[in-house]
Design a protein around this motif. Structure first.
Motif, PDB file in Angstrom:
ATOM      1  N   ASN A   1      -1.595   7.330  -6.624  1.00 29.49           N
ATOM      2  CA  ASN A   1      -1.555   5.903  -6.310  1.00 29.49           C
ATOM      3  C   ASN A   1      -1.597   4.986  -7.525  1.00 29.49           C
ATOM      4  O   ASN A   1      -1.510   3.770  -7.374  1.00 29.49           O
ATOM      5  CB  ASN A   1      -2.708   5.569  -5.360  1.00 29.49           C
ATOM      6  CG  ASN A   1      -2.543   6.252  -4.028  1.00 29.49           C
ATOM      7  OD1 ASN A   1      -1.693   5.883  -3.228  1.00 29.49           O
ATOM      8  ND2 ASN A   1      -3.329   7.293  -3.795  1.00 29.49           N
TER       9      ASN A   1
ATOM     10  N   ASN B   1       0.471   4.195  -9.877  1.00 27.72           N
ATOM     11  CA  ASN B   1       1.633   3.332 -10.135  1.00 27.72           C
ATOM     12  C   ASN B   1       1.707   2.138  -9.204  1.00 27.72           C
ATOM     13  O   ASN B   1       2.420   1.180  -9.485  1.00 27.72           O
ATOM     14  CB  ASN B   1       2.929   4.142 -10.049  1.00 27.72           C
ATOM     15  CG  ASN B   1       3.075   5.093 -11.211  1.00 27.72           C
ATOM     16  OD1 ASN B   1       2.554   4.866 -12.293  1.00 27.72           O
ATOM     17  ND2 ASN B   1       3.764   6.198 -10.977  1.00 27.72           N
ATOM     18  N   ASP B   2       0.988   2.186  -8.094  1.00 25.16           N
ATOM     19  CA  ASP B   2       1.006   1.083  -7.136  1.00 25.16           C
ATOM     20  C   ASP B   2       0.008  -0.023  -7.484  1.00 25.16           C
ATOM     21  O   ASP B   2      -0.039  -1.037  -6.802  1.00 25.16           O
ATOM     22  CB  ASP B   2       0.702   1.605  -5.728  1.00 25.16           C
ATOM     23  CG  ASP B   2       1.764   2.572  -5.237  1.00 25.16           C
ATOM     24  OD1 ASP B   2       2.915   2.494  -5.708  1.00 25.16           O
ATOM     25  OD2 ASP B   2       1.438   3.421  -4.387  1.00 25.16           O
ATOM     26  N   TYR B   3      -0.788   0.194  -8.535  1.00 22.86           N
ATOM     27  CA  TYR B   3      -1.825  -0.769  -8.905  1.00 22.86           C
ATOM     28  C   TYR B   3      -1.660  -1.208 -10.349  1.00 22.86           C
ATOM     29  O   TYR B   3      -1.470  -0.383 -11.233  1.00 22.86           O
ATOM     30  CB  TYR B   3      -3.225  -0.154  -8.691  1.00 22.86           C
ATOM     31  CG  TYR B   3      -3.574  -0.064  -7.229  1.00 22.86           C
ATOM     32  CD1 TYR B   3      -4.351  -1.033  -6.624  1.00 22.86           C
ATOM     33  CD2 TYR B   3      -3.090   0.976  -6.441  1.00 22.86           C
ATOM     34  CE1 TYR B   3      -4.648  -0.977  -5.276  1.00 22.86           C
ATOM     35  CE2 TYR B   3      -3.371   1.045  -5.085  1.00 22.86           C
ATOM     36  CZ  TYR B   3      -4.148   0.063  -4.515  1.00 22.86           C
ATOM     37  OH  TYR B   3      -4.428   0.113  -3.172  1.00 22.86           O
ATOM     38  N   GLU B   4      -1.740  -2.504 -10.558  1.00 17.92           N
ATOM     39  CA  GLU B   4      -1.690  -3.061 -11.907  1.00 17.92           C
ATOM     40  C   GLU B   4      -3.000  -2.739 -12.624  1.00 17.92           C
ATOM     41  O   GLU B   4      -4.002  -2.410 -11.995  1.00 17.92           O
ATOM     42  CB  GLU B   4      -1.513  -4.584 -11.844  1.00 17.92           C
ATOM     43  CG  GLU B   4      -0.254  -5.036 -11.125  1.00 17.92           C
ATOM     44  CD  GLU B   4       1.011  -4.722 -11.913  1.00 17.92           C
ATOM     45  OE1 GLU B   4       0.959  -4.766 -13.149  1.00 17.92           O
ATOM     46  OE2 GLU B   4       2.028  -4.414 -11.268  1.00 17.92           O
TER      47      GLU B   4
ATOM     48  N   MET C   1      -3.001   6.675   1.940  1.00 15.29           N
ATOM     49  CA  MET C   1      -2.855   6.829   0.491  1.00 15.29           C
ATOM     50  C   MET C   1      -3.040   8.284   0.064  1.00 15.29           C
ATOM     51  O   MET C   1      -2.490   8.713  -0.940  1.00 15.29           O
ATOM     52  CB  MET C   1      -3.865   5.941  -0.247  1.00 15.29           C
ATOM     53  CG  MET C   1      -3.612   4.459  -0.089  1.00 15.29           C
ATOM     54  SD  MET C   1      -4.948   3.461  -0.770  1.00 15.29           S
ATOM     55  CE  MET C   1      -4.657   3.661  -2.528  1.00 15.29           C
TER      56      MET C   1
END
Length: 107
Positions: A43, A45-48, A83
């Protein structure tokens, strides 16, 4: 990612793996960490960068639910289960007090 796939991913993405490795809890067992590490890697890459704390919290919710039987709101559990889809871990099976009582009464 199967266990072998995770190891391959880690070898091919050493910088990301090293970044994730720093999030391991001091008292976290290998079994718990391997599952949570996979959750984070799947996961990340889905979060800055600014939202990494949120991802870490979600990973702990997932791990606490799977390994310790902690309960959370249905909405939150739905999100973390989504997720974690495909992550395979050897987790204990938990029963609620009501399930235990019902089982005892059935004897």
């Amino acid at each position: 990612m199967a266990s072998l796939d995770v190891q391959e991913f880690i070898q091919q993405n050493r910088a990301l793996a090293d970044q994730v490795e720093r999030f391991r809890g001091v008292s976290e067992s290998d079994k718990h960490w391997e599952g949570r590490r996979e959750f984070l890697l799947r996961n990340m890459n889905d979060y800055e960068e600014a939202d990494v704390d949120h991802l870490l919290a979600l990973s702990m919710v997932w791990a606490n639910n799977v390994f310790l039987g902690c309960r959370y709101s249905a909405e939150l559990l739905e999100k973390v289960k989504e997720m974690a889809e495909g992550i395979e871990v050897d987790a204990p099976v938990f029963m609620t007090r009501d399930e235990i009582v019902k089982k005892q009464q059935g004897r």
